[in-house]
Structures are given as structure tokens and as C-alpha cells.
Design an enzyme around this catalytic site. Structure first.
Site, mmCIF file in Angstrom:
data_model
loop_
_atom_site.group_PDB
_atom_site.id
_atom_site.type_symbol
_atom_site.label_atom_id
_atom_site.label_comp_id
_atom_site.label_asym_id
_atom_site.label_seq_id
_atom_site.Cartn_x
_atom_site.Cartn_y
_atom_site.Cartn_z
ATOM 1 N N SER A 9 0.956 -1.068 0.143
ATOM 2 C CA SER A 9 -0.003 0.036 0.054
ATOM 3 C C SER A 9 0.850 1.296 0.221
ATOM 4 O O SER A 9 1.553 1.400 0.940
ATOM 5 C CB SER A 9 -0.879 -0.035 1.275
ATOM 6 N N HIS A 34 -1.253 -1.158 -4.434
ATOM 7 C CA HIS A 34 -2.474 -1.074 -3.469
ATOM 8 C C HIS A 34 -2.510 0.553 -3.598
ATOM 9 O O HIS A 34 -1.832 1.177 -2.868
ATOM 10 C CB HIS A 34 -2.766 -1.768 -2.511
ATOM 11 N N ASP A 36 -4.634 3.454 -2.115
ATOM 12 C CA ASP A 36 -5.598 4.104 -1.087
ATOM 13 C C ASP A 36 -6.305 5.447 -1.590
ATOM 14 O O ASP A 36 -5.589 6.340 -0.930
ATOM 15 C CB ASP A 36 -5.035 3.835 0.284
ATOM 16 N N MET A 38 -8.602 8.284 -0.448
ATOM 17 C CA MET A 38 -9.562 8.591 0.628
ATOM 18 C C MET A 38 -9.907 10.048 0.476
ATOM 19 O O MET A 38 -9.107 11.072 0.014
ATOM 20 C CB MET A 38 -8.665 8.468 2.008
ATOM 21 N N HIS A 67 -8.226 1.230 -3.981
ATOM 22 C CA HIS A 67 -9.136 0.968 -3.195
ATOM 23 C C HIS A 67 -9.856 2.176 -2.702
ATOM 24 O O HIS A 67 -9.142 3.132 -2.051
ATOM 25 C CB HIS A 67 -8.392 0.326 -1.841
ATOM 26 N N MET A 69 -12.011 4.601 -0.877
ATOM 27 C CA MET A 69 -12.884 5.142 0.328
ATOM 28 C C MET A 69 -13.115 6.359 0.561
ATOM 29 O O MET A 69 -12.860 7.324 0.619
ATOM 30 C CB MET A 69 -11.498 4.982 1.367
ATOM 31 N N MET A 139 -11.491 -5.779 5.109
ATOM 32 C CA MET A 139 -10.694 -4.774 6.045
ATOM 33 C C MET A 139 -10.453 -5.536 7.207
ATOM 34 O O MET A 139 -11.306 -5.950 8.007
ATOM 35 C CB MET A 139 -11.311 -3.446 6.174
ATOM 36 N N ASP A 177 -6.724 -6.382 3.984
ATOM 37 C CA ASP A 177 -6.197 -5.058 3.959
ATOM 38 C C ASP A 177 -6.085 -4.541 5.682
ATOM 39 O O ASP A 177 -7.197 -4.332 5.944
ATOM 40 C CB ASP A 177 -6.757 -4.168 3.046
#
Ligand code: DX5
Ligand code: ZN
Length: 218
Positions: A9, A34, A36, A38, A67, A69, A139, A177
Site C-alpha cells: 500500500s 495498492h 488507497d 481517501m 481501493h 474509500m 478490511m 487489508d
């Protein structure tokens, strides 16, 4: 058992050196990157978005595992696809009413799709969506930050989802994750996960190639 893939990540990377960081991960044997994403609304943190994915696309041939979020992920699916995402995962908690539709939207955009559940969400909530996914993500920390402690109830969820996938005979990846370390990775793999996200464990290591090989179990 399926081949184990490691997805470092980049949340734990030096954001001012992202291109170099990703190239170093590629050289070190990472299988996916990966990413992330957000938004500061779905989680209490803000990272990066479409432009980062677009620029990283030019730095690596590894699959970019995005991913999301974020709230209303359906608004951004096509943009992430166009930017070069290979996999887009969306949270059940962000699309409780339209999860299946969003998964199909991602597929239609030419990208692999996945559903994600938070630590407090039971498998039951995504049961009907699992077989639409290319990957399911469990998660094992509350999303938002790297470096948290693994929540062991994720293991039961992995077992439950692995049983559903295996019974279907479909080729669906199962990803975990949050909080993965060398100490817990074996039981995580035994519970059925075959795509392992690791942030701090990879980035804090002196030798990334060595830690990635160890996480894979070699
Ligand atoms: C948390 C992120 C994770 C995180 C994992 O919201 O989704 O991908 O970066 O980091 P570690 O492996 O340090 O828990
Ligand atoms: Zn993540």
C-alpha cells in the site's frame, strides 16, 4: 491454494517520491500496487485521486489496485478506469443501495471490480454481490490510516468468503487489508486470503524484496 500476491500500500510511501517508490516496489517483487484513495468524508483522512493513478500508470506495468474509500464511488469509476486503474474496489458501506450496480459499472468500464467490507460489516451484507466480483476485500483495520493493529475477527470472514468462492468454482481473489505482519500472515493465508495488502510492514523494512518474499512465504 491460490498463488499468493503481495499488494504493497503506497499510503505508507513518501508521497513526494511516489514514482521512485512504485518502481522500487516493482523491482522488489510486488504483484500489485495498492492505491488507497481517501476523500476525507468516507474516512477521516485525505490521500490522492485520479491524477495520481494517471501518473503512476506511466511509472509501472504492475496492476494498479485502487481501493476507493470515498462516498459516491459511482461518480468516479470511469475517471479511474480512464486513468489506468486495473482493479477498482468499492465499500459496501459507501454503496449500500447500489453495490451490485456499481460493480457492474466498473466491469463495463473495462476494469476488474471488487467489494470491500469494514470490520463491523458482516459477510452477509455482500453475500449476493460476491460472485459478481473479481476480488473481495476484507478490511482487517478500520479504514483511514496505515500502521494499525490487525483485527482478528477478519479471519472468520475470510474463511466464510473463501468457502463461498470455492463452492462457486469461480476465479475470485480474496484480499485482506490492514495490520498484516510477518507474525500473522500465515494464519491470514490459511484463512483463505490470496492477495495481501501490506503498508507499514513493507515500507518499514530495510529490504523490501526480502520482506515481500517472506510475506509470500518463500
Ligand atoms: C487503510 C488502508 C490500508 C493501509 C494498510 O485504510 O486501506 O491499505 O494502508 O496499511 P498497514 O499495512 O500499515 O496496516
Ligand atoms: Zn487499502
Amino acid at each position: 491454494m491460490k498463488t499468493i500476491k503481495i499488494a504493497p500500500s503506497i499510503l505508507s510511501a513518501d508521497f513526494a517520491k511516489m514514482g521512485e517508490e512504485v518502481k522500487s516496489l516493482e523491482k522488489s517483487g510486488a504483484d500489485l500496487i495498492h492505491c488507497d484513495v481517501m476523500d476525507g468524508v468516507f474516512v477521516n483522512n485525505i490521500t490522492f485521486g485520479i491524477k495520481m493513478v494517471e501518473d503512476l500508470r506511466k511509472c509501472t506495468t504492475l496492476p494498479l489496485d485502487c481501493h476507493l474509500m470515498i462516498v459516491h464511488p459511482e461518480k468516479y469509476v470511469e475517471a479511474f478506469a480512464k486513468a489506468g486503474a486495473d482493479i477498482i474496489t468499492v465499500h459496501y458501506e459507501a454503496c449500500q443501495e447500489n453495490l451490485k450496480e456499481v460493480l457492474l459499472q466498473i466491469k463495463k468500464a473495462g476494469v476488474k471490480c471488487g467489494a470491500v467490507i469494514n470490520p463491523d460489516t458482516p459477510v452477509e451484507k455482500i453475500k449476493e454481490a460476491i460472485l459478481l466480483c473479481n476480488m473481495v476485500l476484507v478490511m482487517s483495520v478500520y479504514p483511514g490510516f496505515g500502521g494499525q493493529k490487525f483485527i482478528p475477527t477478519a479471519l472468520d470472514k475470510l474463511r466464510e468468503i473463501r468457502a463461498i468462492i470455492d463452492a462457486s468454482g469461480q476465479d475470485i481473489d480474496l484480499q485482506v487489508d490492514g495490520g498484516v505482519t510477518l507474525e500473522n500472515v500465515t494464519e491470514i493465508k490459511e484463512a483463505g486470503a490470496n492477495v495481501i495488502v501490506a503498508g507499514n510492514t513493507v515500507f518499514k523494512a530495510e529490504n523490501r524484496a526480502e520482506i515481500i518474499a517472506k510475506l509470500k512465504g518463500r
